[in-house]
Design a protein around this motif. Structure first.
Motif, mmCIF file in Angstrom:
data_model
loop_
_atom_site.group_PDB
_atom_site.id
_atom_site.type_symbol
_atom_site.label_atom_id
_atom_site.label_comp_id
_atom_site.label_asym_id
_atom_site.label_seq_id
_atom_site.Cartn_x
_atom_site.Cartn_y
_atom_site.Cartn_z
ATOM 1 N N LEU A 190 -17.679 -24.661 -11.728
ATOM 2 C CA LEU A 190 -16.469 -25.792 -11.957
ATOM 3 C C LEU A 190 -16.135 -26.358 -10.389
ATOM 4 O O LEU A 190 -15.972 -27.276 -10.377
ATOM 5 N N GLU A 191 -16.570 -25.618 -9.479
ATOM 6 C CA GLU A 191 -16.066 -25.864 -8.218
ATOM 7 C C GLU A 191 -17.439 -26.110 -7.494
ATOM 8 O O GLU A 191 -17.598 -26.364 -6.090
ATOM 9 N N ARG A 192 -18.516 -26.256 -8.222
ATOM 10 C CA ARG A 192 -19.734 -26.713 -7.464
ATOM 11 C C ARG A 192 -19.781 -28.101 -6.526
ATOM 12 O O ARG A 192 -20.737 -28.042 -5.551
ATOM 13 N N LYS A 193 -18.827 -28.795 -7.008
ATOM 14 C CA LYS A 193 -18.848 -29.972 -6.105
ATOM 15 C C LYS A 193 -17.799 -29.945 -5.032
ATOM 16 O O LYS A 193 -17.628 -30.880 -4.163
ATOM 17 N N GLU A 194 -17.069 -28.748 -4.614
ATOM 18 C CA GLU A 194 -16.073 -28.605 -3.881
ATOM 19 C C GLU A 194 -16.724 -28.636 -2.500
ATOM 20 O O GLU A 194 -17.775 -28.106 -2.306
ATOM 21 N N THR A 195 -15.912 -29.126 -1.430
ATOM 22 C CA THR A 195 -16.394 -29.016 -0.019
ATOM 23 C C THR A 195 -15.815 -27.899 0.633
ATOM 24 O O THR A 195 -16.312 -27.566 1.716
ATOM 25 N N LYS A 196 -14.751 -27.284 0.263
ATOM 26 C CA LYS A 196 -14.073 -26.564 1.172
ATOM 27 C C LYS A 196 -13.772 -25.206 0.437
ATOM 28 O O LYS A 196 -13.099 -25.060 -0.759
#
Length: 229
Positions: A182-188
């Motif tokens: 789900l957070e594969r595109k998160e940057t932090k």
């Protein structure tokens, strides 16, 4: 990802805790067969307080009650050491020092403290970075999933042995894999859950492959013979 609904998930987990421990603990107070010592009660109380805090904290953030969130967070500095002490006392009290090998028995409760320490350590170190702090608290909370789900499998669903244990720990892996996707595109903060996954794989490999190095067996035998309880 702000994880603003985490508190509601942990509320469901708190309910699951009562379900899992009902046959072996809570029900005993109603049928008059409760014969648990003070160490068991002490640990139960501290664990429930920790889960309650996991429920309350995200809800306070969602309600924008930041000062109260900070105040409850400061309480964790007291609660967490007490929780660690409760685990150590219960293990010292319950594990038979006459066993041929005590290392595997001591590893069972101590491995949960490793996960807890990882998550809580991350949360405190990055308390001023909400994305990382929130992920750390989630990992710290996941330390309790295996003990609860194991009781659900063994006591409620009556799935025993290795099948029950694998079913219990699979919940941790499902949650972590889903979160990572789900957070594969998160940057932090995206590194927190992969680190937790690697740690879970390590601690469960020790259990499943019955790894018990000499230094750990020596430590474990020293620990269980301490006159703590």
């Amino acid at each position: 990802m702000k994880f603003q609904n985490t508190g509601y998930y942990y509320l469901g987990f708190l309910i699951m805790t009562f379900i899992g421990f009902w046959p072996s603990y809570f029900s005993k107070f109603f049928d008059g067969t409760a014969e648990f010592n003070q160490y068991f009660h002490f640990h139960s109380l501290t664990a429930i307080l920790w889960v309650a805090m996991l429920v309350i904290q995200p809800i306070l953030i969602q309600s924008k009650k930041y000062e109260l969130h900070k105040a409850v967070g400061k309480f964790s500095y007291l609660l967490v050491p007490i929780l660690f002490v409760s685990v150590a006392l219960l293990a010292n009290n319950r594990i038979d020092p006459e066993l041929e090998f005590v290392g595997p028995e001591v590893w069972i409760p101590f491995k949960d403290l490793i996960i807890f320490s990882l998550g809580f350590g991350i949360a405190i170190t990055f308390k001023n970075s909400m994305p990382i702090h929130a992920r750390g608290m989630i990992v710290a909370g996941m330390a309790l999933i295996e003990p609860v789900m194991a009781r659900v499998m063994f006591n409620v669903l009556e799935i025993q042995g290795l099948t029950g244990y694998l079913s219990a720990i699979s919940v941790d892996y499902i949650i972590l894999v889903v979160l990572i996707i789900l957070e594969r595109k998160e940057t932090k903060g995206r590194w927190v859950f992969p680190l937790a996954l690697a740690t879970f794989l390590f601690i469960h490999a020790v259990v499943l492959f019955k790894i018990n190095p000499e230094f750990w067996e020596s430590f474990a035998r020293w620990f269980v013979t301490l006159p703590l309880t």
